[in-house]
Each structure stands twice: as C-alpha cells, then as structure tokens.
Design an enzyme around this catalytic site. Sequence first.
Site, PDB file in Angstrom:
ATOM      1  N   LYS A   1      -0.235  -5.495  -8.225  1.00  0.00           N
ATOM      2  CA  LYS A   1       0.149  -4.662  -9.353  1.00  0.00           C
ATOM      3  C   LYS A   1       0.932  -5.416 -10.542  1.00  0.00           C
ATOM      4  CE  LYS A   1       0.108  -0.651  -6.065  1.00  0.00           C
ATOM      5  NZ  LYS A   1      -0.043  -1.445  -4.570  1.00  0.00           N
TER       6      LYS A   1
HETATM    7  O1  LIG Z   1      -1.856   4.402  -5.400  1.00  0.00           O
HETATM    8  C1  LIG Z   1      -1.891   3.507  -4.250  1.00  0.00           C
HETATM    9  C2  LIG Z   1      -1.743   2.205  -4.806  1.00  0.00           C
HETATM   10  C3  LIG Z   1      -1.764   1.169  -3.696  1.00  0.00           C
HETATM   11  N1  LIG Z   1      -1.251   1.635  -2.415  1.00  0.00           N
HETATM   12  C4  LIG Z   1      -1.354   0.747  -1.473  1.00  0.00           C
HETATM   13  O2  LIG Z   1      -2.193   0.637  -0.574  1.00  0.00           O
HETATM   14  C5  LIG Z   1      -1.689   0.659   0.705  1.00  0.00           C
HETATM   15  C6  LIG Z   1      -1.853   1.782   1.551  1.00  0.00           C
HETATM   16  O3  LIG Z   1      -1.281   1.376   2.978  1.00  0.00           O
HETATM   17  P1  LIG Z   1      -1.254   2.662   3.956  1.00  0.00           P
HETATM   18  O4  LIG Z   1      -0.680   2.265   5.293  1.00  0.00           O
HETATM   19  O5  LIG Z   1      -2.824   3.010   4.394  1.00  0.00           O
HETATM   20  O6  LIG Z   1      -0.908   4.019   3.629  1.00  0.00           O
HETATM   21  C7  LIG Z   1      -0.534   0.068   0.863  1.00  0.00           C
HETATM   22  O7  LIG Z   1      -0.624  -1.274   0.776  1.00  0.00           O
HETATM   23  C8  LIG Z   1      -0.217   0.678  -0.397  1.00  0.00           C
HETATM   24  O8  LIG Z   1       0.906  -0.062  -1.252  1.00  0.00           O
HETATM   25  C9  LIG Z   1      -1.428   2.673  -2.210  1.00  0.00           C
HETATM   26  O9  LIG Z   1      -1.065   3.409  -1.024  1.00  0.00           O
HETATM   27  N2  LIG Z   1      -1.574   3.688  -3.184  1.00  0.00           N
END
Ligand SMILES: O=c1ccn([C@@H]2O[C@H](COP(=O)(O)O)[C@@H](O)[C@H]2O)c(=O)[nH]1
Length: 271
Positions: free
Chosen positions: A96
């Site tokens: 990001k």
């Molecule tokens: O809008 C967003 C952008 C990035 N993320 C990132 O994706 C993963 C989600 O992890 P889970 O454990 O499957 O929930 C994580 O790295 C977030 O920082 C997001 O969730 N939403």
Amino acid sequence: MTTNQLISEIKKKQSFLCIGLDVDLNKIPQHLLKEEDPIFAFNKAIIDATHHLCVAYKPNTAFYEAYGLKGWKALEKTIRYINKNHPEIFTIADAKRGDIGNTSTMYAKAFFEDLAFDSVTVAPYMGKDSVEPFLAFEDKHTILLALTSNEGAFDFQTKTVDGKELYKQVLETSKTWKNSKNLMYVVGATKAEYLADIRNIIPDSFLLVPGVGAQGGNLQEVCKYGMNAQVGLLINSSRGIIYASKNEDFAQVAVTKALELQREMQVILSK
Ligand SMILES: O=c1ccn([C@@H]2O[C@H](COP(=O)(O)O)[C@@H](O)[C@H]2O)c(=O)[nH]1
C-alpha cells in the site's frame, strides 16, 4: 508476468485463489520458533503444500516490517523461493505504497527490481504523479486500492464528491493515466454488492479481492457480480488458510482449506 500468463495459469489450475502470507510469530506453530528463520520456515511449508492450488501469493509487508531486518530478510527469502521454484505463480507485495513521484519510483524499484515481485498494492490518494512511476514498469502490475474491505472504507471511499462516489472517481480517473493497462484494483469481498457498478467502469481489469474467510466475504457473491470473461478475479484468503491449525499439521490443514476454495472455484468456472 503478463496478464495473459496469469489467465492461462488460472485456466490450467482451475483456480483464482491467492494465499496471503501474513506471518505473525504469535500465531505460527510453536515448534517452528526453534528454526533459524521461523518466518521463512512457515512460508516454505505453506508454499510447498499449497502451490498447486493457488495462482498467487500475497505477503503483506507489514507482517515482515514489524520484525525489522529479520522480517525483511524473511520476505526476501520468501519471494526468491517462489520465483525460483514456482515462477508461474503471480506474486503480490501488499505494501500500500504511493508518494511524490521520485519517491514512488524508489518504492517501485524496491518491489519490482530488487525483490522482483510481479505486483504491488498502491494507495491512490496522492494522485496521478504518485502512481505513474509504478505503471512505468513493463509486465509489472500496480494494484490500486479502490474499495477496501474494512469498515473505514465508508469514511471516504463511498462519499460523494462532485456528484460521484470517490471510489468511482478513482476507477475512472486512473484509466486515463499513462500505462493504465498495468493497473489492477483492490475491491473487498465484503463489498460484493458494489461489484456490478465497478464492472461497468472497469469491465476488463483484474481485481484483487481480499476479505473472504476471516472477514466474512462470500466467494459466490463476489463471482456473481465481479467475474468477467477472463475471470478477472484473484480471491485472497490469509488467516483462513495459513492459521487453520496452530499445530504441527498446519500445512496439511492449509491444504484442506485451500482445496475447499479451489473446488468451489472449479465449479464456478465450469458454469
Ligand atoms: O481492502 C483490503 C486490502 C487489503 N487487505 C489485506 O488482505 C489480507 C486479508 O487477510 P485475511 O486474513 O484473509 O482477512 C490482509 O493482508 C489485509 O491487510 C484487506 O484485508 N482488505
């Protein structure tokens, strides 16, 4: 990696699954803490076990930066391991980033040249000159935050500015930028009801969709409104796969969880 290579990999594996490598030393099985590099040991076990079920891996850099030099070294080892052993897998640095132009160029070099990721996530807030330095890299992909999965997405992204929601302005304006063919977008799985509108603006772009699993997003809903003729989706799950077991069987249990999603994807692709 080109978009066409990614699409053919999706067809071959019958999967558009992205596995998030968000390594938290408090959550990994305790026996790994004896290893010289526990973060890399965990990632290697997950990658060795799941690479046939997914088309992308997404380390979120925060989970590596939090451990300082050791963390960054583990990130470097992880990306080198994937690129050497599974070069067909699309890699995403979920960092990001985005800053004034000359600084963005250095971010782009760090992730595209030094670490050799295929893509990096970038915040659109600083505008065109903060994103175009990433887009200048051929066959590399800039994944712009459009509508994120968290509650705070409603603070700004869905607010109406000049008669249009901000996330729609991000989508429309970004299409006018130089090398916009190198853009993909983040849309949270928790915002599936917005996908029809999003597809009206960017019908052909790939979407990285986090939020399935731990955040409660629904794969069927995302596919119903977000899939295009070339699939156009990378569905991410991190905690739901990599921390499904805290025991020595963590990699096998990760396979079970990844397989559940891949099978659901295979059925969707066959329709
Ligand atoms: O809008 C967003 C952008 C990035 N993320 C990132 O994706 C993963 C989600 O992890 P889970 O454990 O499957 O929930 C994580 O790295 C977030 O920082 C997001 O969730 N939403």
